[in-house]
Write a protein that holds these residues in place. Structure first.
Motif, PDB file in Angstrom:
ATOM      1  N   ALA B 219      34.070   4.372  38.373  1.00 17.79           N
ATOM      2  CA  ALA B 219      35.522   4.717  37.601  1.00 17.79           C
ATOM      3  C   ALA B 219      36.368   5.320  38.354  1.00 17.79           C
ATOM      4  O   ALA B 219      37.543   4.670  38.859  1.00 17.79           O
ATOM      5  CB  ALA B 219      35.107   5.305  36.091  1.00 17.79           C
ATOM      6  N   ILE B 220      35.542   6.225  38.932  1.00 13.78           N
ATOM      7  CA  ILE B 220      36.597   7.384  39.751  1.00 13.78           C
ATOM      8  C   ILE B 220      37.513   6.326  41.200  1.00 13.78           C
ATOM      9  O   ILE B 220      38.119   6.413  41.602  1.00 13.78           O
ATOM     10  CB  ILE B 220      35.842   8.513  40.090  1.00 13.78           C
ATOM     11  CG1 ILE B 220      34.595   7.882  40.970  1.00 13.78           C
ATOM     12  CG2 ILE B 220      35.620   8.995  39.318  1.00 13.78           C
ATOM     13  CD1 ILE B 220      34.061   8.849  42.276  1.00 13.78           C
ATOM     14  N   ALA B 221      36.614   4.936  41.839  1.00 12.87           N
ATOM     15  CA  ALA B 221      36.797   4.577  42.478  1.00 12.87           C
ATOM     16  C   ALA B 221      38.074   3.085  41.845  1.00 12.87           C
ATOM     17  O   ALA B 221      38.669   2.508  43.129  1.00 12.87           O
ATOM     18  CB  ALA B 221      35.605   3.776  43.365  1.00 12.87           C
ATOM     19  N   GLU B 222      37.751   3.054  40.234  1.00 16.83           N
ATOM     20  CA  GLU B 222      38.899   2.180  40.071  1.00 16.83           C
ATOM     21  C   GLU B 222      40.050   2.270  40.580  1.00 16.83           C
ATOM     22  O   GLU B 222      40.609   2.954  40.292  1.00 16.83           O
ATOM     23  CB  GLU B 222      38.016   1.519  38.970  1.00 16.83           C
ATOM     24  CG  GLU B 222      39.451   0.257  37.702  1.00 16.83           C
ATOM     25  CD  GLU B 222      38.829  -0.486  38.844  1.00 16.83           C
ATOM     26  OE1 GLU B 222      37.821  -0.900  38.891  1.00 16.83           O
ATOM     27  OE2 GLU B 222      39.433  -1.479  38.552  1.00 16.83           O
ATOM     28  N   TYR B 223      41.148   0.581  40.970  1.00 20.00           N
ATOM     29  CA  TYR B 223      42.009   1.166  41.160  1.00 20.00           C
ATOM     30  C   TYR B 223      42.400  -1.021  40.662  1.00 20.00           C
ATOM     31  O   TYR B 223      43.694   0.008  39.722  1.00 20.00           O
ATOM     32  CB  TYR B 223      42.378   0.024  42.805  1.00 20.00           C
ATOM     33  CG  TYR B 223      43.777   0.161  43.220  1.00 20.00           C
ATOM     34  CD1 TYR B 223      44.476   0.975  43.724  1.00 20.00           C
ATOM     35  CD2 TYR B 223      44.389  -1.569  43.553  1.00 20.00           C
ATOM     36  CE1 TYR B 223      45.745   0.508  44.240  1.00 20.00           C
ATOM     37  CE2 TYR B 223      45.397  -1.565  44.310  1.00 20.00           C
ATOM     38  CZ  TYR B 223      46.604  -0.586  44.010  1.00 20.00           C
ATOM     39  OH  TYR B 223      47.566  -0.911  44.569  1.00 20.00           O
ATOM     40  N   GLY B 224      42.498  -1.812  40.323  1.00 22.03           N
ATOM     41  CA  GLY B 224      43.407  -3.181  40.192  1.00 22.03           C
ATOM     42  C   GLY B 224      43.406  -2.689  38.898  1.00 22.03           C
ATOM     43  O   GLY B 224      44.140  -3.337  37.961  1.00 22.03           O
ATOM     44  N   SER B 225      42.556  -2.191  37.809  1.00 24.90           N
ATOM     45  CA  SER B 225      42.458  -2.671  36.413  1.00 24.90           C
ATOM     46  C   SER B 225      43.581  -1.724  36.134  1.00 24.90           C
ATOM     47  O   SER B 225      44.270  -2.158  34.613  1.00 24.90           O
ATOM     48  CB  SER B 225      41.153  -2.272  35.387  1.00 24.90           C
ATOM     49  OG  SER B 225      40.454  -1.202  35.700  1.00 24.90           O
ATOM     50  N   THR B 226      43.770  -0.343  36.216  1.00 21.90           N
ATOM     51  CA  THR B 226      44.394   1.003  35.873  1.00 21.90           C
ATOM     52  C   THR B 226      45.717   0.482  36.691  1.00 21.90           C
ATOM     53  O   THR B 226      46.787   0.933  36.086  1.00 21.90           O
ATOM     54  CB  THR B 226      43.707   2.014  36.550  1.00 21.90           C
ATOM     55  OG1 THR B 226      43.935   2.184  37.544  1.00 21.90           O
ATOM     56  CG2 THR B 226      42.487   2.398  35.599  1.00 21.90           C
ATOM     57  N   LEU B 264      34.678  10.890  47.573  1.00 23.93           N
ATOM     58  CA  LEU B 264      33.668  11.008  48.365  1.00 23.93           C
ATOM     59  C   LEU B 264      32.610  11.868  47.807  1.00 23.93           C
ATOM     60  O   LEU B 264      31.513  11.904  47.465  1.00 23.93           O
ATOM     61  CB  LEU B 264      33.530  10.782  49.878  1.00 23.93           C
ATOM     62  CG  LEU B 264      34.093   8.939  50.434  1.00 23.93           C
ATOM     63  CD1 LEU B 264      33.877   9.421  51.794  1.00 23.93           C
ATOM     64  CD2 LEU B 264      33.062   8.305  49.718  1.00 23.93           C
ATOM     65  N   VAL B 265      32.678  13.526  47.921  1.00 20.75           N
ATOM     66  CA  VAL B 265      32.112  14.232  47.720  1.00 20.75           C
ATOM     67  C   VAL B 265      31.539  14.456  46.352  1.00 20.75           C
ATOM     68  O   VAL B 265      30.509  14.599  45.594  1.00 20.75           O
ATOM     69  CB  VAL B 265      32.898  15.616  48.187  1.00 20.75           C
ATOM     70  CG1 VAL B 265      32.146  16.884  47.652  1.00 20.75           C
ATOM     71  CG2 VAL B 265      33.259  15.685  49.737  1.00 20.75           C
ATOM     72  N   VAL B 266      32.985  14.483  44.550  1.00 24.31           N
ATOM     73  CA  VAL B 266      32.520  13.680  43.578  1.00 24.31           C
ATOM     74  C   VAL B 266      31.007  13.098  43.313  1.00 24.31           C
ATOM     75  O   VAL B 266      30.309  13.634  42.893  1.00 24.31           O
ATOM     76  CB  VAL B 266      33.611  13.899  42.828  1.00 24.31           C
ATOM     77  CG1 VAL B 266      33.613  13.746  41.334  1.00 24.31           C
ATOM     78  CG2 VAL B 266      34.869  14.938  43.239  1.00 24.31           C
ATOM     79  N   ALA B 267      31.603  12.221  43.946  1.00 32.35           N
ATOM     80  CA  ALA B 267      30.719  10.080  43.788  1.00 32.35           C
ATOM     81  C   ALA B 267      29.470  11.335  44.451  1.00 32.35           C
ATOM     82  O   ALA B 267      28.219  10.691  43.686  1.00 32.35           O
ATOM     83  CB  ALA B 267      31.195   9.605  44.666  1.00 32.35           C
ATOM     84  N   PHE B 268      29.138  11.955  45.525  1.00 32.70           N
ATOM     85  CA  PHE B 268      27.697  12.396  46.551  1.00 32.70           C
ATOM     86  C   PHE B 268      27.259  13.244  45.776  1.00 32.70           C
ATOM     87  O   PHE B 268      26.028  13.096  45.354  1.00 32.70           O
ATOM     88  CB  PHE B 268      28.428  12.935  47.532  1.00 32.70           C
ATOM     89  CG  PHE B 268      27.066  13.116  48.167  1.00 32.70           C
ATOM     90  CD1 PHE B 268      26.283  12.167  48.986  1.00 32.70           C
ATOM     91  CD2 PHE B 268      26.363  14.320  48.250  1.00 32.70           C
ATOM     92  CE1 PHE B 268      24.872  12.173  49.148  1.00 32.70           C
ATOM     93  CE2 PHE B 268      25.885  14.545  49.036  1.00 32.70           C
ATOM     94  CZ  PHE B 268      24.194  13.710  49.356  1.00 32.70           C
ATOM     95  N   VAL B 269      28.181  14.185  45.021  1.00 29.89           N
ATOM     96  CA  VAL B 269      27.312  14.880  43.963  1.00 29.89           C
ATOM     97  C   VAL B 269      26.857  14.289  42.833  1.00 29.89           C
ATOM     98  O   VAL B 269      26.250  14.483  42.726  1.00 29.89           O
ATOM     99  CB  VAL B 269      28.564  16.472  43.851  1.00 29.89           C
ATOM    100  CG1 VAL B 269      27.993  17.357  42.543  1.00 29.89           C
ATOM    101  CG2 VAL B 269      28.902  17.499  44.779  1.00 29.89           C
ATOM    102  N   VAL B 270      27.476  13.548  42.034  1.00 24.59           N
ATOM    103  CA  VAL B 270      27.090  12.717  40.897  1.00 24.59           C
ATOM    104  C   VAL B 270      25.834  11.992  41.101  1.00 24.59           C
ATOM    105  O   VAL B 270      24.642  12.394  40.679  1.00 24.59           O
ATOM    106  CB  VAL B 270      28.066  11.822  40.238  1.00 24.59           C
ATOM    107  CG1 VAL B 270      27.125  11.282  39.059  1.00 24.59           C
ATOM    108  CG2 VAL B 270      29.072  13.371  39.714  1.00 24.59           C
TER     109      VAL B 270
END
Lengths: 320, 286
Positions: B219-226, B264-270
């Motif tokens: 979801a944090i990387a989503e582009y097309g649908s939003t 990326l940092v947020v994703a990595f932490v998750v």
């Protein structure tokens, strides 16, 4: 009576599994439900526990009609073949589960769990998870968990079925001693006649959804009600159209009244016991001798001997 | 009435069966293992590590990282993206588990069709998904539900594209779940809800969190649908990916990389958190 099962019928998808089954199980007894696979014994146990509903018939536990009671209100302990351990809880928490559900005071739970872990010899492993235990240890944990809630009856569904032969033998001796100690009415399912005879006070033989016979192990072995029970409880052979136990056949060197001439085809020595395989009038008959008497007769394949049932032998007219 | 008095006196010792065998000691890799390891590392480096490192390098070079990330529009986009994705992950953890439950435990006509439908959000190009959502929940909504150019619209789009993750991670665990455990809990006196809460849920939780984490990172990387339904209004509905794209279009490559690095940092932490959850599950030997 601790458990009274009356006229219970049950089918799964049109296939009858239990037909008009009635069984009484006495308070404090240790009863085996014995029979071949698919005979309905596990279903009967699950009906007693409330895990299945009978199509017709009633189940009375300690004088209370439990037929429509849900499993959680029956106060029965159930032990599953594959342990049904709560994988995410430690041994201690597994055993405590039923007490926590009943909202017992914490101190009381702790004390009772400690007692039970000692009873099943798992006090050293109390903080392990089930995956870190062997099969035998898991089953003892399951037993402690079922006993923790002080059930009216303890039901075990093939409790040793998933264990290897050695552990199985030791655990069943241990179950017998445990029962002598805690005296809870216990019913266990097995397809192993040796296990049933070794452990139980009383055996109920179930086959094809019908109770074939109920009785104590020796009573049933000595006086089987029918050829099925006789052959299920121990080895049988057929002599002169009658079923007889191979150890009840007398092998004589000379002809005797009531004996049949037989040709020895094979002599198998299994330690102390000797199996003598013969043919009598075109039929295979075998006899079980002790080593001493076989040595005395000096049997060899091709010899002619004379067979007859010993004088007090129990025989049944064999069908089929 | 036969009750038990468990006495303190132990019955003779039962067989002492050995617990699980100790873990084999780590050995130096064989030739085959070495080859596999080399191949995996090379591939990962080329496909994953190098591009990521390049993004981080571009984003943090020259000390402009914080300035780029904290510009009001990027900060708002990051907040919306991370907050929205957390909300989406939470909703889909619940709804995905419910759907997985229904698919595994219930029988109803058309179940096989529904089972196949679950994966379709993956198959649809996300821009098409956005278009469809705009047609359904836009200004001309046939359902009279206008979510166009709102944060709610962004959330709906993210919910749509991330639904399969939780369903598909929980479903196999639920299928494998030992039904005997539930029956054991019942016979020990636990009712339906208590059994669910104390027995089923703890066994599903690692899978639920795992699926939730995947949904979050997606979801944090989503582009097309939003991009269509949100209208990309700065400070209100612009998500991070769109913000990054805008910066690239304005030739602000470094700040685009900086915002990407923040994602990326947020994703990595998750993902690292998920790994901890998995280890916690493995400790119990599941």
């Amino acid at each position: 009576m601790a458990i009274e099962v009356r006229d219970v019928t049950k089918s799964f998808g049109g296939t009858p599994v239990l037909r008009d089954v009635s069984v009484d199980i006495g308070s404090g007894s240790l009863t085996a439900l014995l029979g071949p696979s698919g005979g309905g014994k596990s279903t009967l146990l699950r009906i007693i526990a409330g895990l299945e509903q009978p199509d017709t018939g009633t189940v009375v536990i300690s004088g209370v009609d439990a037929t429509r009671l849900s499993p959680q209100r029956r106060n029965v302990g159930f032990v599953f073949q594959h342990y049904a351990a709560f994988k995410h809880l430690t041994v201690r928490r597994n055993v405590a589960f039923g007490l926590e559900v009943r909202k017992r005071p914490k101190a009381q739970v702790r004390r009772r769990v400690a007692e039970l872990l000692e009873l099943v010899h798992l006090e050293q492993l109390a903080d392990r998870y089930p995956a870190q235990l062997s099969g035998g240890q898991r089953q003892r944990m399951a037993l402690a968990r079922a006993l923790a809630v002080e059930p009216e009856v303890l039901l075990l569904d093939e409790p040793f079925g998933a264990l290897d032969a050695q552990v199985r033998k030791e655990l069943r001796t241990w179950l017998r001693r445990l029962h002598d100690e805690v005296h809870v009415t216990t019913v266990f399912v097995t397809h192993d006649q040796e296990e049933a005879m070794d452990v139980a006070d009383e055996i109920v033989v179930l086959a094809d959804g019908v109770v074939e016979q109920v009785g104590s192990p020796h009573e049933m072995y000595d006086n089987p009600a029918n050829p099925f029970v006789m052959s299920f409880l121990g080895p049988v052979t057929r002599l002169d159209g009658r079923l007889v136990r191979p150890h009840d056949i007398e092998v004589c060197a000379a002809e005797q009244p009531g004996s049949s001439a037989a040709t020895v085809t094979r002599v198998v020595r299994l330690g102390f016991e000797v199996r003598v395989e013969t043919r009598v009038a075109g039929q295979d008959v075998w006899a079980q001798l002790t080593r001493g008497s076989a040595d005395h007769l000096r049997l060899d394949p091709g010899d002619t001997v004379y067979l007859r049932p010993v004088s007090n032998a129990r025989t049944l007219a064999g069908s089929g | 009435m036969a009750t038990i008095e468990a006495r303190a006196a132990p019955i003779s010792a039962p067989p002492a069966a050995p617990a699980r065998a100790p873990r084999p000691r780590r050995r130096p890799p064989h030739l085959g293992t070495g080859l596999g390891l080399g191949l995996a590392v090379t591939y990962l480096s080329l496909i994953v590590l190098l591009p990521l490192a390049a993004v981080v390098w571009r984003g943090t070079r020259g000390g402009d990282f914080w300035r780029a990330v904290s510009t009001p529009d990027s900060w708002a986009a990051l907040k919306l993206t991370v907050g929205g994705s957390l909300l989406v992950a939470a909703i889909n953890i619940v709804m995905g588990t419910v759907i997985a439950w229904v698919l595994v435990r219930d029988r109803f006509p058309g179940k096989a069709v529904v089972d196949v439908l679950i994966d379709l959000p993956f198959a649809l190009p996300t821009i098409v998904a956005g278009l469809v959502l705009l047609a359904l929940y836009g200004t001309a909504s046939p359902l009279h539900l206008n979510l166009a150019y709102t944060q709610a619209g962004v959330i709906v789009a993210l919910l749509f594209v991330t639904l399969p993750f939780v369903v598909r991670t929980v479903q196999p665990v639920l299928l494998e779940l030992d039904r005997d455990m539930e029956e054991a809990a019942h016979s020990l006196g636990a009712g339906g809800w208590l059994t669910f809460r104390r027995i089923i849920l703890p066994n599903l939780l690692p899978a639920m969190l795992s699926g939730g984490g995947l949904a979050f990172t997606r979801a944090i990387a989503e582009y097309g649908s939003t991009v269509l339904i949100s209208g990309n209004i700065k400070f209100r509905t612009e998500v991070a990916a769109v913000n990054i794209f805008g910066r690239i279009e304005n030739d602000e490559i470094t700040s685009a990389a900086a915002v990407s690095t923040a994602l990326l940092v947020v994703a990595f932490v998750v993902l690292a958190g998920l790994d901890l959850v998995r280890r916690w599950g493995a400790r119990r030997g599941d």
